[in-house]
Enzyme design. Structure first.
Site, PDB file in Angstrom:
ATOM      1  N   SER A 137       0.857  -1.187   0.000  1.00  0.00           N
ATOM      2  CA  SER A 137       0.000   0.000   0.000  1.00  0.00           C
ATOM      3  C   SER A 137       0.887   1.228   0.000  1.00  0.00           C
ATOM      4  O   SER A 137       2.016   1.199   0.522  1.00  0.00           O
ATOM      5  CB  SER A 137      -0.899   0.017   1.238  1.00  0.00           C
ATOM      6  OG  SER A 137      -1.555   1.274   1.372  1.00  0.00           O
ATOM      7  N   TYR A 150      -1.387   0.188  10.634  1.00  0.00           N
ATOM      8  CA  TYR A 150      -1.639  -0.295   9.269  1.00  0.00           C
ATOM      9  C   TYR A 150      -0.501   0.122   8.346  1.00  0.00           C
ATOM     10  O   TYR A 150       0.037  -0.701   7.600  1.00  0.00           O
ATOM     11  CB  TYR A 150      -2.971   0.244   8.735  1.00  0.00           C
ATOM     12  CG  TYR A 150      -3.179  -0.108   7.277  1.00  0.00           C
ATOM     13  CD1 TYR A 150      -3.400  -1.426   6.895  1.00  0.00           C
ATOM     14  CD2 TYR A 150      -3.107   0.862   6.280  1.00  0.00           C
ATOM     15  CE1 TYR A 150      -3.561  -1.773   5.558  1.00  0.00           C
ATOM     16  CE2 TYR A 150      -3.271   0.531   4.944  1.00  0.00           C
ATOM     17  CZ  TYR A 150      -3.488  -0.788   4.589  1.00  0.00           C
ATOM     18  OH  TYR A 150      -3.636  -1.118   3.263  1.00  0.00           O
TER      19      TYR A 150
END
Length: 288
Positions: A137, A150
């Site tokens: 990501s 995250y």
């Protein structure tokens, strides 16, 4: 030889399974939700084999890998592992975040991904070919409010991918990390916001975000590169997203037109009188 895709029940995983099957490849799709995998098999046919597996559970992973050896022979050799299973939970600041959410993200995005990769790699090295495609990501590259753990897990995926490349030098095994930006068409935000579908939908409203199909086609493009070519990292964002705080430009609907105001037209006599008064006023002021 087959492509093993984790998290194949929805979103990126389901889109990749469909895209690879339609391109003529054999796919093994794993996920925790067996009914979703069964639905996918009905759509994709015998080129797709579903296996229920939880990447966070080592016994589940081992059982799934043993199950692969019972499939038709053409499915038994994993030529490509796509580590897609992952999640984000919450968007609170670190001091307010739920620590159980942090643990779940670490177990799924780091430990689960690492364990399955560790189990699959030895045979790839023996075969002197294979491909590990990790789904990272942009959160692993650019910090943003609420990204905390995250983002840290995706930074791990990035560095793990690069270190695999170093370790696998000379083996013929390729490794790539796909790092998507804002992307709709998956359950990512619905999971992150814990079922608040309205909040999730608002995030993508007018944003012209990437789609799950965009990521699926990116993975297919990587897999189809010649065996001597390795794309280390590929970062993709929608045009609407930028680096400064990961801002997203949204095309909002134009405002309604302003109501028309009546036009006041002065009669010549009124205008002349005002002009005359102005002139006489100025002349009178000279004799004060």
């Amino acid at each position: 030889m087959a492509i093993l895709i984790t998290g194949a029940s929805s979103g990126f995983g389901a889109a990749m399974a469909q895209t690879f099957v339609q391109a003529g490849y054999l796919v093994i799709g794993t996920a925790r939700r067996g009914e979703k995998l069964t639905d996918l098999q009905v759509r994709l046919g015998d080129r797709f084999q579903p296996i229920v597996m939880d990447v966070c559970d080592k016994e589940s992973v081992q059982a799934a890998l043993l199950h692969i050896q019972t499939l038709p022979e053409k499915f038994q050799t994993i030529d490509c592992l796509i580590n897609n299973a992952g999640l984000a939970l919450g968007l609170d600041s670190a001091d307010k975040a739920n620590f159980a959410d942090w643990e779940t993200m670490i177990h799924t995005n780091i430990i689960g991904l690492s364990y399955l990769t560790h189990q699959v790699l030895p045979k790839m090295v023996v075969n002197k070919r294979g491909y590990i495609i990790n789904i990272g990501s942009i959160a692993g590259n650019y910090p943003y409010f609420g990204g905390n753990v995250y983002g840290a897990t995706k930074a791990y995926v990035r560095q793990f991918s690069l270190n695999l490349r170093a370790d696998l030098h000379g083996t013929g095994v390729r490794v790539s990390n796909i790092e998507p930006g804002l992307c709709e068409g998956s359950e990512f935000s619905n999971v992150r916001f814990k079922g608040d579908d309205e909040r999730a939908a608002k995030l993508y409203e007018y944003a012209n975000a990437l789609t799950a199909q965009d990521i699926a086609e990116t993975a297919l493009w990587l897999y189809q590169r010649p065996a001597h070519m390795n794309v280390n990292t590929i970062e993709v964002m929608p045009v609407s997203q930028s680096f400064a705080g990961l801002q997203v430009h949204k095309d909002v609907p134009p405002p309604p037109p302003a109501p028309e105001l009546p036009v006041v037209v002065e009669t010549p006599s009124v205008a002349a009188a005002q002009s005359e008064q102005g002139f006489l006023g100025k002349l009178a002021s000279l004799f004060k």
